[in-house]
Design a protein around this motif. Structure first.
Motif, PDB file in Angstrom:
ATOM      1  N   ARG A  90       0.138  -0.926  -0.535  1.00  0.00           N
ATOM      2  CA  ARG A  90       1.164  -0.611  -0.828  1.00  0.00           C
ATOM      3  C   ARG A  90       2.004   0.209   0.168  1.00  0.00           C
ATOM      4  NH1 ARG A  90      -2.056   0.842  -5.168  1.00  0.00           N
ATOM      5  NH2 ARG A  90      -1.990   2.963  -4.785  1.00  0.00           N
ATOM      6  N   GLN A  91       1.310   1.111   0.745  1.00  0.00           N
ATOM      7  CA  GLN A  91       1.825   1.862   2.032  1.00  0.00           C
ATOM      8  C   GLN A  91       2.293   1.253   3.174  1.00  0.00           C
ATOM      9  OE1 GLN A  91      -1.601   4.279   3.009  1.00  0.00           O
ATOM     10  NE2 GLN A  91      -0.765   6.056   2.125  1.00  0.00           N
ATOM     11  N   ALA A  92       1.566   0.098   3.514  1.00  0.00           N
ATOM     12  CA  ALA A  92       2.089  -0.837   4.445  1.00  0.00           C
ATOM     13  C   ALA A  92       3.402  -1.681   3.842  1.00  0.00           C
ATOM     14  CB  ALA A  92       1.192  -1.982   4.667  1.00  0.00           C
ATOM     15  N   LYS A  93       3.520  -2.111   2.718  1.00  0.00           N
ATOM     16  CA  LYS A  93       4.573  -2.917   2.185  1.00  0.00           C
ATOM     17  C   LYS A  93       5.836  -1.771   1.872  1.00  0.00           C
ATOM     18  CE  LYS A  93       1.960  -6.206  -0.170  1.00  0.00           C
ATOM     19  NZ  LYS A  93       1.536  -6.868  -1.398  1.00  0.00           N
ATOM     20  N   GLY A  94       5.590  -0.536   1.950  1.00  0.00           N
ATOM     21  CA  GLY A  94       6.561   0.495   1.997  1.00  0.00           C
ATOM     22  C   GLY A  94       6.905   0.832   0.223  1.00  0.00           C
ATOM     23  N   LEU A  95       5.797   0.246  -0.602  1.00  0.00           N
ATOM     24  CA  LEU A  95       5.815   0.529  -2.003  1.00  0.00           C
ATOM     25  C   LEU A  95       5.453   2.055  -2.267  1.00  0.00           C
ATOM     26  CD1 LEU A  95       4.557  -2.897  -3.316  1.00  0.00           C
ATOM     27  CD2 LEU A  95       7.094  -1.893  -3.001  1.00  0.00           C
ATOM     28  N   GLU A  96       4.535   2.584  -1.328  1.00  0.00           N
ATOM     29  CA  GLU A  96       4.093   4.008  -1.629  1.00  0.00           C
ATOM     30  C   GLU A  96       4.591   4.854  -0.318  1.00  0.00           C
ATOM     31  OE1 GLU A  96       2.311   6.994  -3.306  1.00  0.00           O
ATOM     32  OE2 GLU A  96       1.715   4.965  -4.009  1.00  0.00           O
ATOM     33  N   ARG A  97       5.465   5.806  -0.598  1.00  0.00           N
ATOM     34  CA  ARG A  97       5.855   6.321   0.582  1.00  0.00           C
ATOM     35  C   ARG A  97       5.174   7.613   0.982  1.00  0.00           C
ATOM     36  NH1 ARG A  97      12.372   6.941  -1.551  1.00  0.00           N
ATOM     37  NH2 ARG A  97      12.484   4.571  -1.794  1.00  0.00           N
ATOM     38  N   VAL A  98       4.291   8.002   0.288  1.00  0.00           N
ATOM     39  CA  VAL A  98       3.261   9.210   0.765  1.00  0.00           C
ATOM     40  C   VAL A  98       2.064   8.563   1.358  1.00  0.00           C
ATOM     41  CG1 VAL A  98       1.673  11.093  -0.068  1.00  0.00           C
ATOM     42  CG2 VAL A  98       3.985  10.471  -1.269  1.00  0.00           C
ATOM     43  N   GLY A  99       1.882   9.133   2.560  1.00  0.00           N
ATOM     44  CA  GLY A  99       0.835   8.906   3.527  1.00  0.00           C
ATOM     45  C   GLY A  99       1.007   7.776   4.546  1.00  0.00           C
ATOM     46  N   ASP A 100       0.029   7.522   5.449  1.00  0.00           N
ATOM     47  CA  ASP A 100       0.194   6.472   6.444  1.00  0.00           C
ATOM     48  C   ASP A 100      -0.799   5.557   6.217  1.00  0.00           C
ATOM     49  OD1 ASP A 100       1.261   5.785   9.323  1.00  0.00           O
ATOM     50  OD2 ASP A 100      -1.082   5.698   9.391  1.00  0.00           O
ATOM     51  N   PRO A 101      -0.606   4.246   6.388  1.00  0.00           N
ATOM     52  CA  PRO A 101      -1.840   3.240   6.024  1.00  0.00           C
ATOM     53  C   PRO A 101      -2.921   3.337   7.165  1.00  0.00           C
ATOM     54  CG  PRO A 101       0.376   2.417   6.846  1.00  0.00           C
ATOM     55  CD  PRO A 101       0.661   3.568   6.596  1.00  0.00           C
ATOM     56  N   TRP A 102      -2.498   3.578   8.426  1.00  0.00           N
ATOM     57  CA  TRP A 102      -3.553   3.908   9.281  1.00  0.00           C
ATOM     58  C   TRP A 102      -4.443   4.963   8.978  1.00  0.00           C
ATOM     59  CZ3 TRP A 102      -4.654  -0.107  12.236  1.00  0.00           C
ATOM     60  CH2 TRP A 102      -3.537  -0.984  12.816  1.00  0.00           C
TER      61      TRP A 102
END
Length: 342
Positions: free
Chosen positions: A311-323
């Motif tokens: 979700r983070q990588a797709k921009g659906l989750e704005r909190v946190g960094d996927p890495w």
């Protein structure tokens, strides 16, 4: 009532049931089914959500005590009950039977279970649940059906792959739907809408060095957090996209989850590993050590974090960094969980 996971949207469109039981060992199908039920519940006004994860000895009355205590002005409720082991125990079985016989008003209940053997599916507690609600079966996709499944998912992204490209993708993901979906997401990021050739898919799939991918899985199985972190850092610094490597980690964690879930249902580890020997003989010993070292809750948490990364990588989750979240997965799986039998 029992339906396959891919038939759930049709059922939800006809109206919500009071009880859904999602059962099966296919992580993506189970995750998407639960997400769809949650979304439908929110749309129907079930704004209050309570989540209970049953582990070991559990006070089932904690879940069910307030089920009928909604006032005239109370919000509709979504109650989620997760039973990772698939074994509620004697008290849990009785509690589930009683609950299904008298479902609370203004409450949608979602029960999540792993794949169950035939004996569990015929048990009184499960058949009572099935009679009171809708059972959604999250089944693996057979190899022969996988190209068509991938084709439908690509179409949602505006992509049309030829038969050779679909067969190549099906071979690469080895039946892991999470891995297949992440490959599809990667292609959608790398390619414009339109036709997708075998050359396009080969280029995208081998974009990450096979040696690096194997090393990442090896570090995860070995619990070598430092090595895992170094590989992830190198890939990030080299400019790799998260979806390009996420499926590798998800495939490894998904295998661990299937093995841990089978153990929790009473399967014999030696027998499970003998079946694995034929698929991945060289890596099987380190996988076996990882299964013994890690707890079921650890692996489930890792899979949830991998869904968060997606979700983070797709921009659906704005909190946190996927890495950063990916590094957390490696660090968490580097920790032993006592005797590893949870």
């Amino acid at each position: 009532m029992s339906i396959a996971a891919d038939r759930l949207p049709d059922q939800l469109a006809r109206g919500l049931a009071a009880l859904y039981v999602v059962v099966g060992d296919e992580p993506l199908a189970a995750q998407e089914a639960c997400d769809a039920i949650r979304a439908a519940a929110r749309a129907a006004g079930h704004s209050e959500r309570n989540v209970y994860t049953v582990q070991g000895r559990y006070n089932w009355q904690r879940i069910f005590a307030g089920g009928d205590n909604l006032s005239l002005f109370a919000e509709r409720r979504l109650t989620e009950i997760r039973v990772p082991s698939g074994k509620p125990g004697i008290d849990g079985a009785k509690a589930l039977e009683a609950y299904a016989a008298r479902l609370p008003a203004d409450t949608l209940t979602l029960i999540s279970l792993p794949g169950l053997d035939w004996k569990a599916m015929k048990s009184r507690w499960f058949t009572t649940l099935a009679s009171a609600g809708v059972v959604v079966e999250a089944r693996p996709i057979e190899r022969a059906q996988l190209p068509a499944w991938i084709d439908r998912r690509l179409a949602r992204q505006g992509l049309r792959a030829d038969r050779a490209a679909l067969e190549f993708l099906a071979d690469q993901v080895e039946g892991n739907l999470l891995a297949a979906q992440q490959e599809i997401d990667k292609l959608a990021l790398l390619l414009p809408p339109g036709a997708v050739t075998l050359a396009d898919v080969e280029h995208a799939v081998v974009d990450v060095s096979r040696l690096e991918a194997d090393a990442l899985a090896d570090a995860l199985y070995a619990g070598d957090g430092a090595r895992f972190a170094q590989i992830v850092t190198d890939l990030r610094d080299a400019g790799e996209a998260v979806p390009a490597i996420l499926w590798q980690v998800t495939s490894a964690v998904g295998l661990l989850l299937r093995l841990k879930s089978a153990l929790a249902q009473g399967e014999n580890l030696s027998g499970l590993m003998r079946m694995l020997w034929g698929r991945d003989k060289q890596r099987a010993p380190q996988i076996e050590r990882a299964v013994k070292r890690l707890g079921l809750a650890q692996v489930e948490t890792a899979l949830a974090d991998l869904a968060l990364i997606d979700r983070q990588a797709k921009g659906l989750e704005r909190v946190g960094d996927p890495w950063d979240t990916l590094l957390r997965v490696g660090m968490n799986l580097a920790q032993p969980a006592g005797n590893g039998k949870r």
